[in-house]
Design a protein around this motif. Structure first.
Motif, short mmCIF file in Angstrom:
data_model
loop_
_atom_site.label_atom_id
_atom_site.label_comp_id
_atom_site.label_asym_id
_atom_site.label_seq_id
_atom_site.Cartn_x
_atom_site.Cartn_y
_atom_site.Cartn_z
N TYR A 250 0.84 -1.21 0.00
CA TYR A 250 0.00 0.00 0.00
C TYR A 250 0.87 1.25 0.00
O TYR A 250 0.66 2.18 -0.76
N LYS A 258 -3.51 5.69 -3.82
CA LYS A 258 -3.80 5.34 -2.43
C LYS A 258 -5.14 5.91 -1.96
O LYS A 258 -5.91 5.24 -1.30
N SER A 259 -5.37 7.20 -2.32
CA SER A 259 -6.51 7.89 -1.72
C SER A 259 -7.84 7.28 -2.17
O SER A 259 -8.83 7.40 -1.45
N GLU A 281 -15.22 -1.08 1.78
CA GLU A 281 -15.05 -0.43 3.07
C GLU A 281 -14.41 -1.38 4.09
O GLU A 281 -13.60 -0.95 4.91
N ALA A 284 -10.82 -1.23 3.54
CA ALA A 284 -10.24 0.03 4.03
C ALA A 284 -10.09 0.00 5.56
O ALA A 284 -9.07 0.40 6.11
N GLY A 288 -6.52 -0.03 7.47
CA GLY A 288 -6.30 0.99 8.50
C GLY A 288 -5.83 0.35 9.80
O GLY A 288 -4.89 0.83 10.45
N GLU A 299 -1.81 7.61 8.90
CA GLU A 299 -2.29 7.03 7.64
C GLU A 299 -3.54 6.17 7.87
O GLU A 299 -4.42 6.12 7.02
N THR A 302 -6.49 8.48 7.98
CA THR A 302 -6.85 8.95 6.64
C THR A 302 -7.72 7.92 5.93
O THR A 302 -8.73 8.26 5.31
N LEU A 303 -7.35 6.66 6.03
CA LEU A 303 -8.15 5.60 5.39
C LEU A 303 -9.54 5.49 6.00
O LEU A 303 -10.54 5.35 5.32
N TRP A 304 -9.59 5.56 7.33
CA TRP A 304 -10.87 5.39 8.03
C TRP A 304 -11.82 6.55 7.76
O TRP A 304 -13.04 6.37 7.85
#
Ligand SMILES: [Ca+2]
Ligand SMILES: [Ca+2]
Ligand SMILES: [Ca+2]
Length: 787
Positions: A250, A258-259, A281, A284, A288, A299, A302-304
């Motif tokens: 990742y 990534k985003s 989800e 993700a 996370g 990071e 950010t994912l969550w």
């Protein structure tokens, strides 16, 4: 009509069928075939030949059952191959494969295969390939992939097949063709959207995805592909617990990718996005968690941030930053969040699954399906708060492990795997590591072992009946026993008496809890001088492999030997489907008898009151009077496998008693089958369907529990044998059914003031919360189920 479902007017089978009937009356055969030929414009001679081939196929495949031999040299096969060369529209081909399905003998070099391939290559629409594959796709036959491999429309066909069957082999076949085919480039995101993520358990598909990634070109379409494929790989890694590798991959991705790695593509419809949102989800959330465990909190957050928020208690959120007190966790994890009564719906209108399973409504049970990283984050919080049992349970693998052997299913793609053998090796190593890790974790959670002696079932000589003596006939009844036998005696299968002496062979569930399979234990009781002696256990279960005949021309007793006529009727458990609709025997034979010295049944080497045969079956030590070393010999110890300890927390003993009460209260219903020996031995399907367990006095109860909670119980009106899952394996009962009630989970609050218990006994089960105030504990049923 074809066997695969929808009938279409353009199908030969369909037209033949409708030509045979007009105004609900049967049409004479000649006229029917003529109408059929006319519809398709066949010459009369051809119409006759095709029609009789189809009728021949119907008849053959209706009757050949498991002994079909549809291959070159068989007249019907040769006729089909001959006619296919004449009828090349593809219609006859479709008709033939619709019937042969699993038996088409589709290997390169076989006439049918080679002709099919020619027709498929010649078909510019590509439809024929899809139609043919759909009709025989069920077997995942490698030959089928080869059939389409280098045909012009292979990519479309493989995609359609994947969407139709959702089997990973077709996705693999599709990927293997993809980088060379510009038309396919727009297709994968849609496939991903419509069919979701494949299971990828073998490690072969991930290898293939890596291979595909390495071959992608940096075009705009290529980048779209890359995002989807990278997302599948990272998601797969983290769902399988390869957190470090998932994080590494990742973090190596370009920022832009990534985003939105786990977001639906912008060009998806709302419905399509909604279908995939759960899987994306959860990837993700899991990634996370993996990042968080590696110290990458920023990071992770950010994912969550991109993940929908559900109201109510969220275990992961609370594990990151505690939101409730430690004490409140018991209720939230085991009983459920009572404040969230309204079912939550997400933006797509999907009901959000808040928890629960058969085991309970608490947050803990909903976490069973979460990725290992998520479970680990939560387990750390539970550890810290003192809920050790729950933390151990969470860390246990919940999904079946990856099967490295399954790599062979991609055998037809081996050419492609060969492009990148290193990648294939890497993924196979991942699969093997996952398997070893999961097995170790499972072994560790199976509890301590108490059984020290592997329970070899007793074996005696199996002989043919003496020459000239005929076997007991299938439908003949045997001598009837008198009505009032001893209370010890269960369901009689054989009775023989003369004067003051009698011998009875009977079935009992005493040591053999067979569930719904009619496989109770066999016992023999002897009446001598008008008195019944203590029954003797044979160490055998009916149908594993013997069934006792109700009578025999061979006397049951010869001096001090039992000579028991039997048939071999060994049930093949793998073939039983529930509710019972069919079963097969592994072995069948009759005209046999077992020659058993009664002395061997009476032997009690350690003199503890239990025979060697009984001890071996129960997992006790036949050479040691006191198997568990607590001072009470096996024959009188109420818990001969659980060493008594006076130092046990008295609250735990109350818990043990309350659990037993729940189990024993339902045990009668768990054992639901009365074997019906008065019926022919073959008619056991009916016996499986219902009835009560054999009557007779029972004094032994069994329970399976991971944890030793019975050490404080000093007395019981019955014998209680407590096994751990480890013990069940050591018992060596083999395939013969033995289904004792189980304590599935037992979770204690850190201060011992509350316990949560899941139990199951056959088809019933339930949950119990036990709360203790000072020394007094009370149980409350919080859930139950019957299947
Ligand atoms: Ca003994
Ligand atoms: Ca013993
Ligand atoms: Ca003992």
């Amino acid at each position: 009509m074809s066997q695969h479902g929808e009938a279409e007017p353009d199908e030969l089978e369909y037209q033949l069928y409708v030509s045979g009937e007009k105004d609900e009356k049967e049409v004479p055969v000649d006229a029917a075939v003529q109408a059929f030929g006319h519809y398709f414009g066949f010459a009369q001679e051809d119409a006759n030949a095709y029609a009789s081939l189809i009728v021949g196929l119907v008849n053959y495949f209706e009757t050949c059952d498991r002994q079909c031999a549809f291959r070159a040299g068989q007249p019907l096969y040769d006729e089909a191959a001959r006619l296919l060369v004449r009828e090349r529209s593809g219609r006859l081909l479709k008709a033939v494969v619709a019937y042969c399905r699993h038996e088409c003998a589709f290997e390169p070099g076989a006439p049918l295969y080679d002709e099919a391939r020619q027709q498929i290559v010649a078909d510019t629409s590509g439809q024929l390939l899809t139609e043919v594959l759909k009709r025989i796709a069920q077997d995942e036959t490698p030959a089928l992939v080869r059939l389409g491999w280098d045909t012009p429309k292979a990519l479309d066909a493989f995609r359609d097949l994947y969407l139709y069957t959702e089997k990973e082999i077709w996705l693999a076949a599709f990927l293997s063709r993809l980088p060379d085919d510009p038309v396919g480039v727009a297709t994968l995101p849609a496939m991903h959207r419509d069919a979701g993520l494949p299971d990828m358990r073998s490690g072969a598909l991930p290898a293939l995805i890596d291979t595909t990634l390495a071959r992608l070109k940096p075009t705009p379409d290529g980048l779209r592909w890359r995002k989807v494929l990278e997302g599948m790989q990272v998601g797969h890694l983290v769902e399988r617990g390869f957190d470090a590798e998932a994080v590494r991959r990742y973090r190596a991705l370009p920022e832009a990718m990534k985003s939105d790695l786990f977001k639906a593509s912008a060009d998806w419809s709302k419905e399509a996005a909604c279908r995939s949102v759960d899987a994306l989800e959860s990837n993700a959330v899991a990634l996370g968690a993996a990042l968080w465990l590696e110290g990458q909190a920023e990071e992770a957050r950010t994912l969550w941030q991109g993940v929908s928020v559900t109201p109510g208690f969220n275990p992961l959120r609370d594990a990151i930053t505690p939101e409730v007190t430690d004490k409140a966790l018991f209720e939230l994890y085991l009983v459920g969040d009572q404040t969230a009564v309204e079912p939550h719906k997400d933006a797509c209108g999907n009901g959000v699954f808040r928890g629960g399973s058969l085991e309970g409504n608490g947050a803990l049970f909903a976490l069973a399906r979460a990725a290992p990283a998520v479970r680990e984050v939560v387990a750390r919080r539970l550890d810290k708060a003192g809920y050790v049992d729950m933390a151990v349970w969470l860390r246990r693998p919940q999904a079946p492990y990856i099967d490295p052997e399954a790599v062979s299913f991609l055998e037809p793609l081996s050419d492609l795997i060969a492009i990148a053998p290193d990648m294939a090796r890497t993924w196979k190593a991942f699969a093997e590591e996952a398997k070893a890790r999961d097995e170790a974790l499972l072994r560790a959670s199976n509890g301590p072992g108490h059984v020290k002696v592997a329970g070899e079932p007793a074996q005696w000589a199996e002989n043919p009946l003496p020459e000239g003596m005929s076997a007991w006939p299938e439908d003949k009844e045997g001598p009837k026993p008198p009505r009032n036998l001893s209370k010890w005696i269960g369901s009689v299968v054989r009775y023989e008496a003369s004067g003051k002496e009698a011998t009875v062979v009977y079935e009992s569930a005493e040591y053999d809890l067979a569930g719904e399979i009619p496989a109770y234990g066999l016992w023999v009781a002897l009446k001598r001088d008008g008195r019944w002696q203590t029954p003797l256990y044979l160490g055998l279960q009916t149908h594993f492999p013997y069934v006792v005949t109700p009578g025999s021309n061979l006397p049951l007793i010869d001096g001090d030997r039992l000579r028991l006529e039997v048939q071999v009727r060994e049930i093949d458990l793998d073939t039983i489907t529930f509710p019972p609709v069919s079963l097969d025997y592994k072995r069948k034979a009759k005209g046999l008898y077992l020659d058993i010295p009664l002395e061997s049944l009476r032997a009690d080497a350690d003199g503890d009151g239990l025979t060697d045969v009984e001890e071996r079956r129960l997992g006790l030590d036949p050479a040691q009077g006191d198997s568990d070393g607590d001072g009470l010999i096996d024959g009188v110890d109420p818990l001969p496998l659980s060493a008594y300890s006076a130092a046990t927390d008295p609250r735990l003993s109350q818990v043990a008693r309350l659990v037993l009460e729940a189990l024993a209260g339902h045990e009668a219903r768990a054992i639901v089958i009365r074997p019906r020996p008065e019926q022919p031995a073959d008619d056991i399907l009916a016996a499986i369907a219902g009835g009560a367990a054999p009557k007779g006095f029972r004094q032994t109860l069994f329970v399976v529990a991971e944890k030793d909670i019975f050490a404080g119980i000093a007395g019981a009106p019955f014998r209680l044998i407590v096994y751990s899952p480890t013990d069940l394996e050591r018992l060596g009962r083999g395939k013969a059914p033995f289904y004792p009630p189980q304590i599935i989970n037992l979770f204690a609050a850190p201060d011992g003031s509350a316990y949560f218990v899941n139990w199951s006994a056959g088809w019933v089960g339930g949950s119990l919360i036990i709360r203790c105030q000072k020394e007094v504990c009370k149980g409350e049923t919080v859930g139950g189920w019957i299947t």
